[in-house]
Design an enzyme around this catalytic site. Structure first.
Site, PDB file in Angstrom:
ATOM      1  N   GLU A   1       0.787  -1.428   0.068  1.00  0.00           N
ATOM      2  CA  GLU A   1      -0.041  -0.046   0.060  1.00  0.00           C
ATOM      3  C   GLU A   1       0.924   1.158   0.099  1.00  0.00           C
ATOM      4  O   GLU A   1       1.715   1.318   0.706  1.00  0.00           O
ATOM      5  CB  GLU A   1      -0.872  -0.017   1.365  1.00  0.00           C
ATOM      6  CG  GLU A   1      -1.854   1.302   1.270  1.00  0.00           C
ATOM      7  CD  GLU A   1      -2.850   1.176   2.264  1.00  0.00           C
ATOM      8  OE1 GLU A   1      -2.690   0.609   3.394  1.00  0.00           O
ATOM      9  OE2 GLU A   1      -3.640   2.303   2.351  1.00  0.00           O
TER      10      GLU A   1
ATOM     11  N   GLY B   1       2.882   2.187  10.908  1.00  0.00           N
ATOM     12  CA  GLY B   1       2.761   1.456  12.228  1.00  0.00           C
ATOM     13  C   GLY B   1       2.564   0.115  11.739  1.00  0.00           C
ATOM     14  O   GLY B   1       3.181  -0.835  12.420  1.00  0.00           O
TER      15      GLY B   1
ATOM     16  N   MET C   1       0.454  -2.765   8.827  1.00  0.00           N
ATOM     17  CA  MET C   1      -0.161  -2.876   7.488  1.00  0.00           C
ATOM     18  C   MET C   1      -1.418  -4.053   7.344  1.00  0.00           C
ATOM     19  O   MET C   1      -0.931  -5.199   7.858  1.00  0.00           O
ATOM     20  CB  MET C   1       0.578  -3.151   6.154  1.00  0.00           C
ATOM     21  CG  MET C   1       0.144  -3.300   5.113  1.00  0.00           C
ATOM     22  SD  MET C   1      -0.975  -1.848   4.465  1.00  0.00           S
ATOM     23  CE  MET C   1      -2.024  -2.492   3.469  1.00  0.00           C
ATOM     24  N   GLU C   2      -2.469  -3.869   6.966  1.00  0.00           N
ATOM     25  CA  GLU C   2      -3.696  -4.843   7.158  1.00  0.00           C
ATOM     26  C   GLU C   2      -3.816  -5.899   5.917  1.00  0.00           C
ATOM     27  O   GLU C   2      -4.860  -6.321   5.647  1.00  0.00           O
ATOM     28  CB  GLU C   2      -5.020  -4.052   6.976  1.00  0.00           C
ATOM     29  CG  GLU C   2      -5.149  -3.396   5.813  1.00  0.00           C
ATOM     30  CD  GLU C   2      -5.019  -1.696   5.737  1.00  0.00           C
ATOM     31  OE1 GLU C   2      -4.176  -1.196   6.338  1.00  0.00           O
ATOM     32  OE2 GLU C   2      -5.714  -1.244   4.669  1.00  0.00           O
ATOM     33  N   ASN C   3      -2.729  -6.150   5.237  1.00  0.00           N
ATOM     34  CA  ASN C   3      -2.632  -7.040   4.250  1.00  0.00           C
ATOM     35  C   ASN C   3      -3.441  -8.364   4.872  1.00  0.00           C
ATOM     36  O   ASN C   3      -3.494  -8.820   5.765  1.00  0.00           O
ATOM     37  CB  ASN C   3      -1.380  -7.792   3.832  1.00  0.00           C
ATOM     38  CG  ASN C   3      -0.220  -6.699   4.001  1.00  0.00           C
ATOM     39  OD1 ASN C   3      -0.435  -5.788   3.195  1.00  0.00           O
ATOM     40  ND2 ASN C   3       0.608  -6.668   4.880  1.00  0.00           N
TER      41      ASN C   3
ATOM     42  N   GLU D   1      -5.561  -2.751  12.851  1.00  0.00           N
ATOM     43  CA  GLU D   1      -5.461  -3.533  11.474  1.00  0.00           C
ATOM     44  C   GLU D   1      -6.359  -4.842  11.563  1.00  0.00           C
ATOM     45  O   GLU D   1      -6.856  -5.160  10.263  1.00  0.00           O
ATOM     46  CB  GLU D   1      -3.958  -4.236  11.504  1.00  0.00           C
ATOM     47  CG  GLU D   1      -2.860  -3.160  11.682  1.00  0.00           C
ATOM     48  CD  GLU D   1      -2.847  -2.017  10.913  1.00  0.00           C
ATOM     49  OE1 GLU D   1      -3.441  -2.131   9.518  1.00  0.00           O
ATOM     50  OE2 GLU D   1      -2.412  -0.841  10.990  1.00  0.00           O
TER      51      GLU D   1
ATOM     52  N   HIS E   1      -9.630  -3.555   9.984  1.00  0.00           N
ATOM     53  CA  HIS E   1      -9.691  -3.333   8.610  1.00  0.00           C
ATOM     54  C   HIS E   1     -10.022  -4.398   7.748  1.00  0.00           C
ATOM     55  O   HIS E   1     -10.482  -4.580   6.616  1.00  0.00           O
ATOM     56  CB  HIS E   1      -8.114  -3.310   7.775  1.00  0.00           C
ATOM     57  CG  HIS E   1      -7.838  -1.736   7.857  1.00  0.00           C
ATOM     58  ND1 HIS E   1      -8.755  -0.748   7.291  1.00  0.00           N
ATOM     59  CD2 HIS E   1      -6.637  -1.211   8.277  1.00  0.00           C
ATOM     60  CE1 HIS E   1      -7.698   0.367   7.355  1.00  0.00           C
ATOM     61  NE2 HIS E   1      -6.849   0.165   8.247  1.00  0.00           N
TER      62      HIS E   1
ATOM     63  N   GLU F   1      -9.631   4.259   6.073  1.00  0.00           N
ATOM     64  CA  GLU F   1      -8.759   4.871   7.361  1.00  0.00           C
ATOM     65  C   GLU F   1      -9.752   5.464   8.545  1.00  0.00           C
ATOM     66  O   GLU F   1      -9.656   5.225   9.654  1.00  0.00           O
ATOM     67  CB  GLU F   1      -7.868   5.562   6.966  1.00  0.00           C
ATOM     68  CG  GLU F   1      -6.943   4.809   5.945  1.00  0.00           C
ATOM     69  CD  GLU F   1      -6.239   3.495   6.549  1.00  0.00           C
ATOM     70  OE1 GLU F   1      -6.356   3.562   7.975  1.00  0.00           O
ATOM     71  OE2 GLU F   1      -5.635   2.690   5.795  1.00  0.00           O
TER      72      GLU F   1
HETATM   73  N1  PHE Z   1      -2.929   0.999   5.783  1.00  0.00           N
HETATM   74  C1  PHE Z   1      -2.121   1.200   7.131  1.00  0.00           C
HETATM   75  C2  PHE Z   1      -3.019   1.401   8.084  1.00  0.00           C
HETATM   76  O1  PHE Z   1      -3.537   2.417   8.271  1.00  0.00           O
HETATM   77  C3  PHE Z   1      -0.981   2.102   6.807  1.00  0.00           C
HETATM   78  C4  PHE Z   1      -0.256   1.889   5.985  1.00  0.00           C
HETATM   79  C5  PHE Z   1      -0.104   2.863   4.863  1.00  0.00           C
HETATM   80  C6  PHE Z   1       1.040   1.223   6.240  1.00  0.00           C
HETATM   81  C7  PHE Z   1       0.741   2.869   3.935  1.00  0.00           C
HETATM   82  C8  PHE Z   1       1.933   1.025   5.098  1.00  0.00           C
HETATM   83  C9  PHE Z   1       1.838   1.911   4.065  1.00  0.00           C
HETATM   84  O2  PHE Z   1      -3.364   0.371   8.997  1.00  0.00           O
HETATM   85 ZN    ZN Z   2      -5.508   1.776   8.685  1.00  0.00          ZN
END
Ligand code: PHE
Ligand code: ZN
Length: 884
Positions: free
Chosen positions: A125, A265, A267-269, A302, A305, A324
């Site tokens: 992301e 912080g 990432m919600e993969n 996360e 998400h 977000e």
């Molecule tokens: N999507 C992540 C979050 O808010 C933040 C994020 C953005 C991490 C871009 C990495 C790169 O939970």
């Molecule tokens: Zn987020």
């Protein structure tokens, strides 16, 4: 010549994709020096006319092979440009095979596939997937992924990707493989893989419908004792999402991997979260209470998400707040319900006012749903996240709890598996509630913090209170004219006895709390059937709207609120207003000693009041943050503000230093290894009072800090003691700092705390200290946590050196950022933010800061990320309509 105006991506240019990717098969032959990626895409044309080109994004890729339906395409069918590839003349359905080669070990930007510690990992992301392979790398292209990973079995025994593990096995020459399949179609930004030699700490979770889920946290072996809190937090978040929001998890496994090098912080993969290790690892000796709380909230964020972001995702990056804002709102609710009572709301509002309000008032201002960007990385902002969460909260306030929950259910159900917009979200809320939210939508498109002015008049004969309200939003960059917004103002009236009064708003039945819906530039309300003239009005309860309110309240009214308000936020805010007035008077050169005496009395009363929760008391005693104070001046000398703040603290609390000490919880009983809200609250109060006593130079305070440091079993109290001494020119400070460094030398996360204190300390010699930090054996330029630990506190806390009059601090920061930009543009662009405030400093300092920005702007080879920030910082500001 440098390109001063980078190319803009516009929301109005959005077009739905012509091609669908029906499935993708990815095969990785992993190696830090040379990884080969083979991608097989089945594409189908779903719009446009036959032969319409297919855009495959790609960045800094080495292309080894490109085939369409088994053959190399004709040379004129493939165009390569800065964005990647354009394939022309494809049949309506085709199979495309692409092979690329990557060098993860050389990737210091930490986007795409990179190396952290001994592991290979990814961050996609928002646009990292295009650094791995050519692909329509946009969130509205949802695809099923099947991923095969192959690597050296000794070096990378753990091979992870999204979804469920289908197959794994040995291969010749010490290699092995694993195949993963994710049954949920997803956008490319949610793709992830990890290969490493990691320990797995696990637990099981049974969802409310009886599905068994394996919870797995992967960390380096030496950290395996520090995963319990993360695992427990995950289980709590999963249960909460079922109970509070009716959302259940959908795969057989939920994996979290902690890495040392990470830009954000976490990432919600899908099914495979990647985390900055800072938001996973905790033990009482290494993590403070606030680390514990942050870990819990990031884990929850996360996890949440999975529904708000993954199952229902964003159509394009302008809609970033769709996932977000909503997810921040959900994690705030979770933490409020789980840990800190009303004080969590105070902390959240404080953050919003200290960081988002300035963003909204400066050159980086943008709407929650922006309509243009040059670099999307720069839009992961406080506005998109925190103000976005406030919009969700206001929707809940306006339509009511039940309709709000019903709306969320309808949203998740209707858009499951789709990529949608913030308009879609508001539309569902309007539908279920039957409310017209047309005006409310403007919150998404209009930047800037609204100013609300309130004036009241009590009619004793009619026993009514008349409330006159006005709203105005100042112009922001690119948005000169502002229109009124739909603002929910939650209020209550307090009688002389401090209790809430009952009354009627319009024709409604009697109540003791009301939501005034402000929709026009100027509007009046009437409260009737009041028993007496209210002694105080409790405005903006629980901070019901992200506005700046001027209610023209006098000192006595505010003091009444400090003494009696039952809304923790409003009570705290009243104390903040009084303290702020006292500080601003001193900045103007004239201490308001009468006001300071009233504050001393009010604080003494609070200290005597056994009914105030320790955690709330700690918050009530705190002076407004330096950052927040700066916002109240058009232009100001930041060092003078710091000095005025310190003098005010002395004037208000000096006379009651003994009472403060009496209220300070004891170290021994407080340091009990418990992480309940009550225990954390007592420790917060203990540290708060210790810091105040050291600042007041109270008798024996420094020695007490040293004792606390040595006695402490928890990091909270050890760090609290050290932080209390950080601005003190005292030999004890040096002694304890050395001890701390020795003790935690080999523990990067704890050493970061030491770096932060050293960089943030205002004792003389700040530049020499900064140099020593940069040459410290533990300092690593490629590690974002470390560079942030140094530069962040230097700018945020070390006012004396950062703002040194000759501009030396700004030049140091500029040189630091210039160097970092060559390695990690995303982190460099985030760290430059404080320099964008140059117009708000006194003219001489502002000019020095601007010069440093100009210097950066003139550099060759600046990243798009940093260039975008610097250009926006230097661009002309909008005209003010009227003074003040
Ligand atoms: N999507 C992540 C979050 O808010 C933040 C994020 C953005 C991490 C871009 C990495 C790169 O939970
Ligand atoms: Zn987020």
């Amino acid at each position: 010549m440098k390109d001063a105006a980078p190319q803009m991506i516009l929301l109005s240019d959005y077009e739905a994709p012509d091609w669908r990717v029906e499935a993708v098969d990815l095969s990785f032959d992993l190696d830090p020096e040379a990884t080969r990626v083979t991608s097989r895409l089945r594409v189908r044309r779903v719009a446009g006319s036959p032969g319409v080109p297919l855009r495959l994004h790609g960045r800094e890729l080495e292309r080894l092979r490109l085939e369409v339906d088994g053959a190399a395409p004709a040379a004129d069918a493939v165009t390569e440009d800065a964005e990647g590839l354009l394939l022309q003349g494809l049949p309506d359905s085709a199979e495309i095979v692409i092979e690329t080669r990557l060098r993860p070990a050389a990737n210091t930007a930490l986007e795409g596939l990179y190396v952290s510690g001994g592991s290979l990992c990814t961050q996609c992301e928002p646009e990292g997937f295009r650094r791995i392979t050519y692909f329509p790398d946009r969130p509205d292209v949802l695809t099923r992924y099947r991923v095969r990973l192959e690597a050296d079995a000794g070096r990378y025994p753990v091979l992870l990707a999204n979804g469920n593990r289908m197959e794994a096995g040995e291969l010749p020459e010490g290699r092995h493989y694993a195949v993963w399949d994710d049954p949920f179609p997803k956008p490319s930004y949610l793709f992830a893989l990890v290969a490493g030699d990691l320990a797995c700490e696990s637990d099981r979770f049974v969802t409310r419908s009886g599905r068994e889920v394996a919870l797995e946290v992967y960390v380096e072996y030496h950290n395996r004792e520090r995963c319990a809190h993360a695992l427990a937090s995950l289980a709590r978040a999963m249960r909460y999402d079922e109970e509070a929001f009716g959302r259940e998890y959908d795969l057989d496994v939920y994996m979290i991997v902690a890495v040392d090098d990470f830009n954000m912080g976490a990432m919600e993969n899908k099914g495979l979260n990647l985390f900055n290790a800072k938001y996973v690892l905790a033990s009482p000796d290494t993590a403070t209470d606030s680390d514990y709380v942050h870990i819990e909230s990031v884990i929850a964020h996360e996890y949440f998400h999975n529904w708000s972001g993954n199952r229902v995702t964003c159509r394009d990056w302008f809609q970033l707040s769709l996932k977000e804002g909503l997810t921040v709102f959900r994690d705030q609710e979770f933490t409020t319900d789980n840990t800190l009572f009303g004080v969590k709301r105070i902390d959240d509002v404080q953050r919003l006012r200290a960081f988002q309000f300035p963003e909204d008032a400066g050159p980086l201002a943008h709407p929650v749903r922006p309509d243009r960007y040059a670099e999307i990385n720069n839009f992961y902002t406080m506005t998109v996240y925190e103000k976005g969460a406030e919009l969700i909260r206001m929707l809940g306030t306006l339509i009511g709890r039940d309709a709000f929950r019903q709306g969320l259910d309808a949203y998740f159900e209707r858009f499951d598996g789709q990529a949608v917009t913030t308009d879609d979200f508001v539309e569902v809320m309007a539908e279920v509630s039957g409310r017209d939210l047309g005006l409310f939508r403007r919150w998404y498109t209009q930047a800037g913090t609204p100013r609300v002015t309130a004036r009241t008049g009590f009619d004793a004969a009619a026993r009514t209170l008349r409330i006159d309200l006005q709203q105005r939003t100042p112009p922001t960059v690119g948005q000169q004219d502002k229109a009124p917004l739909h603002i929910p103002l939650r209020i209550a009236l307090l009688g002389r006895d401090g209790r809430r009064m009952s009354g009627r708003l319009g024709a409604a039945s009697a109540a003791d709390e009301w939501v005034l819906e402000v929709t026009a530039a100027s509007q009046s309300f009437q409260l009737s059937d009041l028993a007496e003239a209210p002694a105080a009005i409790s405005w903006l309860r629980a901070f019901s709207a992200p506005v700046l309110l001027d209610a023209g309240q006098g000192t006595a009214e505010l003091a009444h609120l400090v003494a009696f308000d039952d809304d923790a936020f409003a009570r705290w805010d009243a104390a903040q207003s009084l303290l702020r007035r006292a500080v601003t008077a001193r900045v103007a050169g004239q201490a308001d000693t009468a006001l300071e005496a009233i504050l001393t009395d009010a604080m003494a009363t609070l200290l005597d009041d056994a009914g105030v929760e320790p955690v709330l008391l700690a918050a009530l005693l705190e002076l407004p943050a330096h950052r927040e104070l700066l916002e109240w001046f058009e232009q100001v000398d930041p060092i003078a503000v710091h000095a005025a703040r310190t003098q005010t603290e002395r004037a208000v609390f000096g006379p009651i230093a003994e009472a403060l000490q009496r209220c300070q919880p004891e170290v021994a009983s407080t340091d009990n290894g418990e992480f309940t809200a009550a225990a954390m609250g007592r420790r917060r109060l203990l540290n708060q009072i210790l810091a105040m006593r050291v600042a007041l130079e109270a008798e024996g305070a420094a020695a007490a800090a040293a004792r606390q440091y040595h006695q402490a079993r928890s990091q909270t109290l050890r760090m609290g003691a050290l932080a209390a001494l950080n601005d003190a020119e005292h030999p004890l400070r040096e002694e304890l700092m050395e001890d701390f460094e020795r003790r935690y030398r080999d523990d990067p996360l704890v050493l970061d705390k030491w770096f932060a204190l050293q960089a943030g300390s205002q004792i003389p010699g700040g530049f020499e200290r900064l140099d020593r930090l940069l040459h410290h054996p533990g300092f690593r330029w490629p590690n974002p946590n470390r560079v942030r630990a140094v530069l962040g506190p230097f700018m945020a806390a070390n006012h004396r050196h950062f703002h040194q009059e000759d501009g030396e601090g700004y030049r140091r920061v500029g040189a630091f950022i210039e160097r970092l930009d060559g390695l990690n543009p995303q982190t460099a662009a985030r760290l430059v933010q404080p320099l964008t405030r140059w117009r708000r400093l006194d003219p001489q300092r502002g000019e020095r800061m601007r010069e440093e920005l100009e210097r950066l702007a003139g550099l060759e080879g600046l990243s798009r990320d940093l260039n975008d920030m610097v250009q926006r910082a230097l661009a002309p500001e909008p005209e003010s309509h009227s003074a003040g």
